[in-house]
Design a protein around this motif. Structure first.
Motif, short mmCIF file in Angstrom:
data_model
loop_
_atom_site.label_atom_id
_atom_site.label_comp_id
_atom_site.label_asym_id
_atom_site.label_seq_id
_atom_site.Cartn_x
_atom_site.Cartn_y
_atom_site.Cartn_z
N UNK A 1 0.82 -1.21 0.00
CA UNK A 1 0.00 0.00 0.00
C UNK A 1 0.86 1.26 0.00
N UNK A 2 1.93 1.26 0.77
CA UNK A 2 2.77 2.45 0.89
C UNK A 2 3.76 2.60 -0.25
N UNK A 3 3.79 1.65 -1.18
CA UNK A 3 4.71 1.72 -2.32
C UNK A 3 3.96 1.92 -3.63
N UNK A 4 2.65 2.19 -3.55
CA UNK A 4 1.86 2.35 -4.77
C UNK A 4 1.36 3.78 -4.91
N UNK A 5 1.31 4.23 -6.15
CA UNK A 5 0.78 5.56 -6.44
C UNK A 5 -0.73 5.51 -6.58
N UNK A 6 -1.38 6.58 -6.14
CA UNK A 6 -2.82 6.71 -6.26
C UNK A 6 -3.14 8.07 -6.88
N UNK A 7 -4.23 8.13 -7.60
CA UNK A 7 -4.80 9.39 -8.04
C UNK A 7 -6.03 9.64 -7.17
N UNK A 8 -6.00 10.68 -6.38
CA UNK A 8 -7.16 11.05 -5.56
C UNK A 8 -8.01 11.97 -6.42
N UNK A 9 -9.23 11.54 -6.72
CA UNK A 9 -10.15 12.30 -7.56
C UNK A 9 -11.22 12.93 -6.68
N UNK A 10 -11.19 14.26 -6.57
CA UNK A 10 -12.17 14.98 -5.75
C UNK A 10 -13.33 15.48 -6.58
N UNK A 11 -13.38 15.10 -7.84
CA UNK A 11 -14.45 15.54 -8.71
C UNK A 11 -14.01 16.67 -9.61
N UNK A 12 -13.37 17.68 -9.04
CA UNK A 12 -12.91 18.80 -9.87
C UNK A 12 -11.39 18.85 -9.98
N UNK A 13 -10.69 17.99 -9.27
CA UNK A 13 -9.23 18.00 -9.29
C UNK A 13 -8.70 16.61 -8.96
N UNK A 14 -7.55 16.28 -9.57
CA UNK A 14 -6.88 15.01 -9.26
C UNK A 14 -5.53 15.30 -8.65
N UNK A 15 -5.16 14.50 -7.65
CA UNK A 15 -3.87 14.63 -6.99
C UNK A 15 -3.15 13.29 -7.10
N UNK A 16 -1.93 13.28 -7.64
CA UNK A 16 -1.10 12.07 -7.66
C UNK A 16 -0.43 11.98 -6.30
N UNK A 17 -0.67 10.86 -5.58
CA UNK A 17 -0.21 10.76 -4.19
C UNK A 17 0.40 9.40 -3.91
N UNK A 18 1.10 9.36 -2.78
CA UNK A 18 1.66 8.15 -2.21
C UNK A 18 1.21 8.12 -0.75
N UNK A 19 0.64 7.01 -0.30
CA UNK A 19 0.20 6.92 1.10
C UNK A 19 1.41 6.93 2.01
#
Length: 192
Positions: free
Chosen positions: A59-77
């Motif tokens: 989980x801590x080594x995977x990238x995620x795109x957080x989609x808030x509806x109007x914006x996406x954030x590329x993140x790492x937990x």
């Protein structure tokens, strides 16, 4: 590189204990997205989606795109806080990463050819010393895992970090030491 998974999230208006509790009462998991020289964003994620990703491993080594509806954030937990009794996630910290970000991340180690290994065939046991290896790598080049081939490892043999194939451009954190990843040891009480 690992596949980027999209997590849907809703924006939270406020920060703090009261707002986090309100999100939990609404059946959401409060979270924060921070870093990359931008203002923090308070969000709430669906607990089912979060649990699915938490139980996949790495989980801590995977990238995620957080989609808030109007914006996406590329993140790492970076951190998950769990309830002490129910073990449900209560809060998640996500680190926003840019396209050229270099980060340190623990990458899981997978072992192959255990059933064909010389030492294990002779009755030896695999002793895993390091389940993960910390790499300094570009955020877009994080590998899913590092592979260790045990085929030619005999009893009392060991696999060191210098034997791993790491992606181009990645560095092993603490790479000046050739630390042990795993060994094959004789079974106790047996003669090998």
């Amino acid at each position: 590189m690992s596949q980027v998974v999209t997590l849907r999230a809703s924006l939270r208006e406020r920060a703090g204990k009261g707002a986090a509790r309100a999100a939990r009462r609404a059946g959401q998991v409060p979270a924060v997205v921070y870093g990359d020289k931008k203002a923090p964003v308070m969000i709430a994620v669906d607990p089912r989606e979060l649990n699915t990703e938490l139980h996949k491993g790495g989980f801590f080594a995977r990238l995620f795109d957080i989609d808030t509806g109007n914006e996406k954030h590329r993140v790492l937990a970076r951190d998950v806080q769990f309830h002490p009794v129910t073990d449900r996630p209560e809060h998640v910290d996500f680190l926003r990463v840019g396209a050229d970000s270099t980060i340190s991340v623990d990458v899981p180690v997978h072992f192959i050819n255990q059933e064909k290994s010389l030492g294990i065939k002779k009755g030896g046991l695999l002793n895993i010393v390091q389940h993960t290896v910390e790499l300094e790598v570009n955020a877009n080049d994080i590998p899913d895992h590092l592979t260790v081939d045990l085929l030619n490892v005999d009893i009392n043999g060991s696999v060191h970090v210098s034997m791993l194939q790491i992606p181009a451009g990645a560095k092993i954190v603490g790479g000046e030491r050739d630390f042990t990843i795993a060994t094959i040891v004789p079974a106790s009480g047996g003669d090998a």
